[in-house]
Design a protein around this motif. Structure first.
Motif, PDB file in Angstrom:
ATOM      1  N   MET A 151       0.721  -1.216   0.065  1.00 12.58           N
ATOM      2  CA  MET A 151       0.019  -0.091  -0.085  1.00 12.58           C
ATOM      3  C   MET A 151       0.969   1.275  -0.037  1.00 12.58           C
ATOM      4  O   MET A 151       1.825   1.162   0.710  1.00 12.58           O
ATOM      5  CB  MET A 151      -0.860  -0.245   1.188  1.00 12.58           C
ATOM      6  N   SER A 152       0.431   2.258  -0.527  1.00  9.18           N
ATOM      7  CA  SER A 152       1.085   3.730  -0.695  1.00  9.18           C
ATOM      8  C   SER A 152       0.740   4.651   0.273  1.00  9.18           C
ATOM      9  O   SER A 152      -0.107   4.544   1.089  1.00  9.18           O
ATOM     10  CB  SER A 152       0.507   4.357  -1.900  1.00  9.18           C
ATOM     11  N   THR A 153       1.917   5.499   0.687  1.00 11.93           N
ATOM     12  CA  THR A 153       1.567   6.677   1.469  1.00 11.93           C
ATOM     13  C   THR A 153       1.153   7.763   0.689  1.00 11.93           C
ATOM     14  O   THR A 153       1.800   8.029  -0.237  1.00 11.93           O
ATOM     15  CB  THR A 153       2.982   6.988   2.129  1.00 11.93           C
ATOM     16  N   ILE A 154      -0.077   8.169   0.923  1.00 16.74           N
ATOM     17  CA  ILE A 154      -0.836   9.297  -0.038  1.00 16.74           C
ATOM     18  C   ILE A 154      -0.945  10.435   0.997  1.00 16.74           C
ATOM     19  O   ILE A 154      -1.757  10.519   1.848  1.00 16.74           O
ATOM     20  CB  ILE A 154      -2.189   8.591  -0.494  1.00 16.74           C
ATOM     21  N   LEU A 155      -0.659  11.608   0.265  1.00 17.85           N
ATOM     22  CA  LEU A 155      -0.898  12.922   0.840  1.00 17.85           C
ATOM     23  C   LEU A 155      -2.136  13.440   0.101  1.00 17.85           C
ATOM     24  O   LEU A 155      -2.102  13.396  -1.183  1.00 17.85           O
ATOM     25  CB  LEU A 155       0.239  13.850   0.894  1.00 17.85           C
ATOM     26  N   VAL A 156      -2.948  13.953   1.113  1.00 16.89           N
ATOM     27  CA  VAL A 156      -4.336  14.511   0.156  1.00 16.89           C
ATOM     28  C   VAL A 156      -4.341  15.892   0.758  1.00 16.89           C
ATOM     29  O   VAL A 156      -4.602  16.317   1.952  1.00 16.89           O
ATOM     30  CB  VAL A 156      -5.685  13.861   0.722  1.00 16.89           C
ATOM     31  N   THR A 157      -4.105  16.792  -0.275  1.00 15.08           N
ATOM     32  CA  THR A 157      -4.385  18.349   0.062  1.00 15.08           C
ATOM     33  C   THR A 157      -5.944  18.732   0.127  1.00 15.08           C
ATOM     34  O   THR A 157      -6.696  17.944  -0.631  1.00 15.08           O
ATOM     35  CB  THR A 157      -3.570  19.264  -0.882  1.00 15.08           C
ATOM     36  N   GLY A 158      -6.259  19.701   1.062  1.00 11.64           N
ATOM     37  CA  GLY A 158      -7.651  19.991   1.193  1.00 11.64           C
ATOM     38  C   GLY A 158      -8.473  18.554   1.776  1.00 11.64           C
ATOM     39  O   GLY A 158      -9.620  18.567   1.472  1.00 11.64           O
ATOM     40  N   GLY A 159      -7.499  17.763   2.490  1.00 12.39           N
ATOM     41  CA  GLY A 159      -8.291  16.500   2.753  1.00 12.39           C
ATOM     42  C   GLY A 159      -9.534  16.918   4.031  1.00 12.39           C
ATOM     43  O   GLY A 159      -9.953  15.839   4.179  1.00 12.39           O
ATOM     44  N   THR A 160      -9.902  17.949   4.356  1.00  8.17           N
ATOM     45  CA  THR A 160     -10.603  18.073   5.223  1.00  8.17           C
ATOM     46  C   THR A 160     -12.065  18.833   4.540  1.00  8.17           C
ATOM     47  O   THR A 160     -13.162  19.160   5.045  1.00  8.17           O
ATOM     48  CB  THR A 160     -10.526  18.955   6.475  1.00  8.17           C
ATOM     49  N   GLY A 161     -11.947  19.155   3.101  1.00  3.28           N
ATOM     50  CA  GLY A 161     -12.849  19.771   2.572  1.00  3.28           C
ATOM     51  C   GLY A 161     -13.927  18.670   1.924  1.00  3.28           C
ATOM     52  O   GLY A 161     -14.092  17.616   1.957  1.00  3.28           O
ATOM     53  N   THR A 162     -15.028  19.206   0.995  1.00  2.00           N
ATOM     54  CA  THR A 162     -16.102  18.478   0.427  1.00  2.00           C
ATOM     55  C   THR A 162     -15.673  17.363  -0.186  1.00  2.00           C
ATOM     56  O   THR A 162     -16.145  16.297  -0.143  1.00  2.00           O
ATOM     57  CB  THR A 162     -17.099  19.351  -0.267  1.00  2.00           C
ATOM     58  N   LEU A 163     -14.587  17.585  -1.094  1.00  4.03           N
ATOM     59  CA  LEU A 163     -14.248  16.408  -1.954  1.00  4.03           C
ATOM     60  C   LEU A 163     -12.827  15.723  -1.214  1.00  4.03           C
ATOM     61  O   LEU A 163     -12.873  14.420  -1.076  1.00  4.03           O
ATOM     62  CB  LEU A 163     -13.580  17.014  -3.465  1.00  4.03           C
ATOM     63  N   GLY A 164     -12.349  16.382  -0.752  1.00  2.00           N
ATOM     64  CA  GLY A 164     -11.024  15.712   0.021  1.00  2.00           C
ATOM     65  C   GLY A 164     -11.273  14.882   1.070  1.00  2.00           C
ATOM     66  O   GLY A 164     -10.621  13.888   1.397  1.00  2.00           O
ATOM     67  N   ARG A 165     -12.287  14.902   1.914  1.00  5.39           N
ATOM     68  CA  ARG A 165     -12.509  13.961   3.125  1.00  5.39           C
ATOM     69  C   ARG A 165     -13.274  12.593   2.469  1.00  5.39           C
ATOM     70  O   ARG A 165     -12.917  11.763   2.748  1.00  5.39           O
ATOM     71  CB  ARG A 165     -13.584  14.675   4.008  1.00  5.39           C
ATOM     72  N   ARG A 166     -13.799  13.036   1.185  1.00  2.00           N
ATOM     73  CA  ARG A 166     -14.489  11.598   0.639  1.00  2.00           C
ATOM     74  C   ARG A 166     -13.394  10.838   0.098  1.00  2.00           C
ATOM     75  O   ARG A 166     -13.411   9.793  -0.067  1.00  2.00           O
ATOM     76  CB  ARG A 166     -15.368  12.021  -0.459  1.00  2.00           C
ATOM     77  N   VAL A 167     -12.439  11.527  -0.493  1.00  2.00           N
ATOM     78  CA  VAL A 167     -11.075  10.885  -1.099  1.00  2.00           C
ATOM     79  C   VAL A 167     -10.361  10.135  -0.179  1.00  2.00           C
ATOM     80  O   VAL A 167     -10.031   8.916  -0.152  1.00  2.00           O
ATOM     81  CB  VAL A 167     -10.186  11.798  -1.956  1.00  2.00           C
ATOM     82  N   THR A 168     -10.098  10.819   0.920  1.00  2.00           N
ATOM     83  CA  THR A 168      -9.622  10.465   2.087  1.00  2.00           C
ATOM     84  C   THR A 168     -10.107   9.006   2.645  1.00  2.00           C
ATOM     85  O   THR A 168      -9.630   7.812   2.889  1.00  2.00           O
ATOM     86  CB  THR A 168      -9.378  11.393   3.191  1.00  2.00           C
ATOM     87  N   ASP A 169     -11.432   9.081   2.925  1.00  2.00           N
ATOM     88  CA  ASP A 169     -12.344   8.018   3.172  1.00  2.00           C
ATOM     89  C   ASP A 169     -12.241   6.891   2.540  1.00  2.00           C
ATOM     90  O   ASP A 169     -11.867   5.618   2.970  1.00  2.00           O
ATOM     91  CB  ASP A 169     -13.734   8.099   3.510  1.00  2.00           C
ATOM     92  N   ARG A 170     -12.133   6.487   1.169  1.00  2.00           N
ATOM     93  CA  ARG A 170     -11.855   5.864   0.361  1.00  2.00           C
ATOM     94  C   ARG A 170     -10.311   5.321   0.059  1.00  2.00           C
ATOM     95  O   ARG A 170     -10.314   4.127   0.077  1.00  2.00           O
ATOM     96  CB  ARG A 170     -12.382   6.178  -1.001  1.00  2.00           C
ATOM     97  N   LEU A 171      -9.474   5.976   0.126  1.00  2.00           N
ATOM     98  CA  LEU A 171      -8.177   5.538   0.397  1.00  2.00           C
ATOM     99  C   LEU A 171      -7.807   4.972   1.661  1.00  2.00           C
ATOM    100  O   LEU A 171      -7.110   3.828   1.769  1.00  2.00           O
ATOM    101  CB  LEU A 171      -7.127   6.835   0.189  1.00  2.00           C
ATOM    102  N   GLN A 172      -8.364   5.397   2.821  1.00  3.32           N
ATOM    103  CA  GLN A 172      -8.191   4.774   3.975  1.00  3.32           C
ATOM    104  C   GLN A 172      -8.875   3.369   4.255  1.00  3.32           C
ATOM    105  O   GLN A 172      -8.500   2.327   4.591  1.00  3.32           O
ATOM    106  CB  GLN A 172      -8.660   5.664   5.302  1.00  3.32           C
ATOM    107  N   ALA A 173      -9.958   3.182   3.479  1.00  5.29           N
ATOM    108  CA  ALA A 173     -10.804   2.076   3.560  1.00  5.29           C
ATOM    109  C   ALA A 173     -10.086   1.043   2.667  1.00  5.29           C
ATOM    110  O   ALA A 173     -10.233  -0.171   2.857  1.00  5.29           O
ATOM    111  CB  ALA A 173     -12.369   2.327   2.743  1.00  5.29           C
TER     112      ALA A 173
END
Length: 252
Positions: free
Chosen positions: A1-23
């Protein structure tokens, strides 16, 4: 698995991206001004090197219509070069940034060019407007007393932010897209903004409000009239605006 940095990770799009990557089991670093993990303001870049250290993939969701996206991208590119581990920088852009001369679009297009010329591996995804944005525009216009004024003839192809987040999560892999871009994403329906505003009003019980289309002027308006913001041949989204409204989306 990769180490991934999500900028804007608390925003409308970023938090959804974060959830999917963590899952999916990735180590995800959430970066934003409000992040508890990596509270970084990309406009000055302080703290960015620590967030970037060892990351293989960056998903760049942070953006501000108030300006500064190009400066933020400059800091991000420089930090990725210093880290020396980033093999793919994924960027979310907008359909029409190269043909609609709106100020915000011009900056987004400038960021695209900066990334493509950076020497880094990049993947750029352009999408049409999110359902949330169309609802926010409708809500703002509806605050005007009397008939609701809407720009005449402007068509919009809204897409669900969840579907865009899913696509970004798919693209967040160590290998960048060939040529730096992937096919655009558009929502399932193209209708006039007036139609979308009427749908929003109806969902909120405002059926008696009259919507009046008003002609505007300027190059950006003409760009929208020409459909520069649309991707009818890439209508890959499946969630309709009516579905979004039925689930309570866009309510203040």
């Amino acid at each position: 698995m990769s180490t991934i940095l999500v900028t804007g990770g608390t925003g409308t799009l970023g938090r959804r991206v974060t959830d999917r990557l963590q899952a999916a089991g990735h180590e995800v670093r959430v970066l934003s001004r409000r992040s508890e993990q990596y509270p970084v303001d990309l406009r000055d870049g302080r703290g960015l090197d620590a967030a970037m250290a060892g990351a293989q993939v960056v998903v760049h969701c942070a953006s501000s219509p108030r300006g500064g996206d190009d400066k933020a991208a400059g800091h991000l590119i420089a930090a990725a070069r210093r880290a020396g581990t980033v093999t793919n920088l994924v960027y979310i852009s907008i359909v029409g940034v190269d043909v609609v001369p709106l100020g915000y679009y011009r900056v987004k297009h400038r960021v695209e060019r900066m990334l493509l010329e950076s020497g880094l591996g990049v993947t750029i995804l352009r999408t049409t407007q999110f359902h949330d944005l169309v609802a926010a525009v409708a809500r703002a216009l509806a605050r005007v007393p009397g008939p609701v004024p809407v720009p005449r003839g402007v068509r919009v192809q809204p897409i669900a932010v969840e579907e865009v987040a899913g696509r970004l999560a798919e693209l967040a892999v160590p290998v960048p897209a060939a040529g730096g871009r992937v096919p655009d994403m558009g929502g399932p329906e193209v209708r006039t903004l007036a139609d979308w505003v009427r749908a929003y009003l109806a969902a909120g019980g405002g059926r008696r409000r009259r919507v009046v289309e008003v002609p505007l002027a300027g190059r950006a308006y003409r760009g929208f009239l020409r459909g520069g913001n649309l991707a009818p041949d890439r209508a890959v989204g499946t969630v309709r605006f009516a579905d979004f409204l039925a689930e309570g989306g866009g309510r203040a």
